[in-house]
Each structure stands twice: as C-alpha cells, then as structure tokens.
Design an enzyme around this catalytic site. Structure first.
Site, PDB file in Angstrom:
ATOM      1  N   GLU A  49       0.771  -1.341   0.009  1.00 59.88           N
ATOM      2  CA  GLU A  49       0.079   0.387  -0.026  1.00 59.88           C
ATOM      3  C   GLU A  49       0.854   1.218  -0.019  1.00 59.88           C
ATOM      4  O   GLU A  49       1.947   1.333   0.402  1.00 59.88           O
ATOM      5  CB  GLU A  49      -0.860  -0.046   1.184  1.00 59.88           C
ATOM      6  CG  GLU A  49      -1.794  -1.197   1.519  1.00 59.88           C
ATOM      7  CD  GLU A  49      -2.857  -1.180   0.615  1.00 59.88           C
ATOM      8  OE1 GLU A  49      -3.272  -0.054  -0.135  1.00 59.88           O
ATOM      9  OE2 GLU A  49      -3.697  -2.199   0.631  1.00 59.88           O
ATOM     10  N   THR A  50       0.388   2.224  -0.648  1.00 60.79           N
ATOM     11  CA  THR A  50       0.921   3.547  -0.475  1.00 60.79           C
ATOM     12  C   THR A  50      -0.254   4.668  -0.025  1.00 60.79           C
ATOM     13  O   THR A  50      -1.268   4.397  -0.625  1.00 60.79           O
ATOM     14  CB  THR A  50       1.504   4.251  -1.962  1.00 60.79           C
ATOM     15  OG1 THR A  50       2.626   3.333  -2.192  1.00 60.79           O
ATOM     16  CG2 THR A  50       1.916   5.565  -1.771  1.00 60.79           C
TER      17      THR A  50
END
Length: 274
Positions: A49-50
């Site tokens: 995830e970002t």
C-alpha cells in the site's frame, strides 16, 4: 504539466523494530494529484500500500486519506493508516494526540497511546458463504471448519481452520488463486501460543499482493469473529506472514480498536509531473 517534488516516507507498521511488520509508503500532499498519477506512484513504490493524504480545512476531519496497492485503490487499509498517523505525529509536527482522517470508509481516528498508536476502524461483518472447492485446493487442500464472505467486500473470503499449524504452514498456489478469487482470501485459526488468541494470514494476488504481511483491515474481520467465539472484547492476533506482526484488538460495538507501533525506515523526495 508541471514537475512537483513531494516528500515520501516508508514506515514499517505494526512493528517496533525495522524489517518486520508491514512496510507502507506515505506521501503527504497539499492538494490531490490526478488519480492516474497516484496509481503510478503506488505502482512505482511496489509496496502492498501507498497512502496519500491532504489537509482538510472544514468539517470533522484533519486530513483526507486514500490508499493504493500497485494496481488499484482500496476503501480501507490499516497498516498504511498507522504509517500515515506515525508520519503526521512524528514528522509533520501535528500537535494533537488524536488525528481524524476522512476516508471512503468514513471517519477514522488515530490516537497516540504509550508510544503506540490506536486506530479506530469500522467492524467488517461476515456472512456465511461457501468457498469453491478449487479455491480451497489452491490454498492447499485442507478443509476449513467454517467459511464466510466479508459483507462489505463481496469478493473477500474467510476460511476458518481448527489448527494454527495449517495457517502457519499454508503455501497457496498464488497464480491459481489470482484467477479463482477476484480479490482476497483470509485464513484464520485459534492462537497456538500464550498471549495469542488468533492466527491469520491474508492472500490477495488478484490485486498485485501475493500475501499482505500485517493487515489492519483483516483484523477488523477476524477480531469480532474470535471475540464472539471466546466471549471477550479484547483479542490479540498474530499475522503469520514471513515478516509477521502482532495486532492488539478491542471490539467496541460496531468498531474495532487496533493498537500497534511503527518505525521510520526511509524519508526522501520523489519527482512527478502532473
């Protein structure tokens, strides 16, 4: 089109030491970039995830947060929220002890607590659902004692086993699982060590992540299940990925409080055109 230099942080979430827990990238923004640029940044980072967030100047939130895997935007992510809260509290000079985050899953809060951070997330209800035999075979072939679907994510599946060893040693066929399950498969079993109430793992090859190392969202699924089974509100989960991580959970009505620590691995700058 203009060139922008943006700060970026990489945080190991749900861990108090480096190289454990779940790494997330965090990119604070002053205003939103186009969605395709956000997705390309997440793809370039190549982490599960970002997280991106922008300040909110009105309403009941401090920031608006969004999360992207390398391939899609998701409606809720625990470890990248924990990582974002760590950055807000420790890198951006936020003075309060509680930060409020507007998201696609409603208002989330993160609170400083004795060196850790407590996330207040929505409970993720499950409903009985049959998991296809070929999906079970792709997981390794062991027969679960119960199976469910996550009501808020109709392509997420949950398989409950009676032996933690099955969950710990599971080696799914990821290429096959990606074709059979549109999104993710959660596997869980009772805890097998003192202080652990549950063991879980989360496989999501269909969205570019074979196995998520430590998942806040997943614990909003399994914590209410095991809390009900054990007759207690507080449950401690271990996510048995290669990196591993412990998540302390408290079920409070339709919410789940997740407590974890985080550590800074990297801070720098990225250059994008938008």
């Amino acid at each position: 089109m203009t060139t922008k230099n943006l700060p970026i942080y990489q945080i190991d979430a749900f861990s108090d030491v480096l190289f454990a827990g779940n790494p997330a990238a965090v990119v604070p923004l002053s205003t939103w970039l186009p969605d395709d640029v956000l997705q390309k940044i997440a793809m370039e980072n190549n982490l599960s995830e970002t997280a991106f967030f922008v300040p909110v100047t009105a309403g009941n939130a401090d920031f608006h947060i969004r999360w992207f895997t390398p391939t899609v935007e998701v409606p809720l992510c625990g470890h990248a929220t924990l990582a974002s809260a760590y950055v807000i509290f420790n890198q951006l000079g936020f003075e309060g002890d509680i930060v409020r985050l507007q998201s696609k899953s409603g208002i989330l809060t993160a609170r400083r607590y004795l060196g850790a951070i407590v996330l207040d997330f929505p409970k993720q209800p499950i409903v009985p659902e049959t998991i296809a035999d070929d999906v079970i075979a792709a997981l390794g072939g062991d027969t679960p004692v119960e199976t469910f679907g996550v009501a808020s994510r109709d392509t997420d599946l949950v398989a409950v086993y009676d032996d933690a060893t099955i969950v710990r040693s599971m080696t799914p066929d990821m290429s096959l699982l990606a074709k059979l399950a549109d999104r993710g498969v959660i596997v869980t079993a009772p805890g097998d060590k003192t202080g652990l109430d549950m063991i879980s793992r989360y496989f999501v090859p269909a969205i570019g992540i074979n196995e998520d190392p430590v998942t806040g969202y997943m614990h909003c699924v399994v914590a209410p299940y095991w809390a009900d089974k054990l007759g207690q509100d507080d449950v401690v989960g271990y996510q048995a990925s290669a990196r591993g991580g412990v998540v302390a959970c408290k079920v409070v009505g339709d919410r789940v409080h997740l407590t974890g620590e985080a550590v800074l691995y990297l801070k720098g700058e990225i250059t994008v055109s938008a």
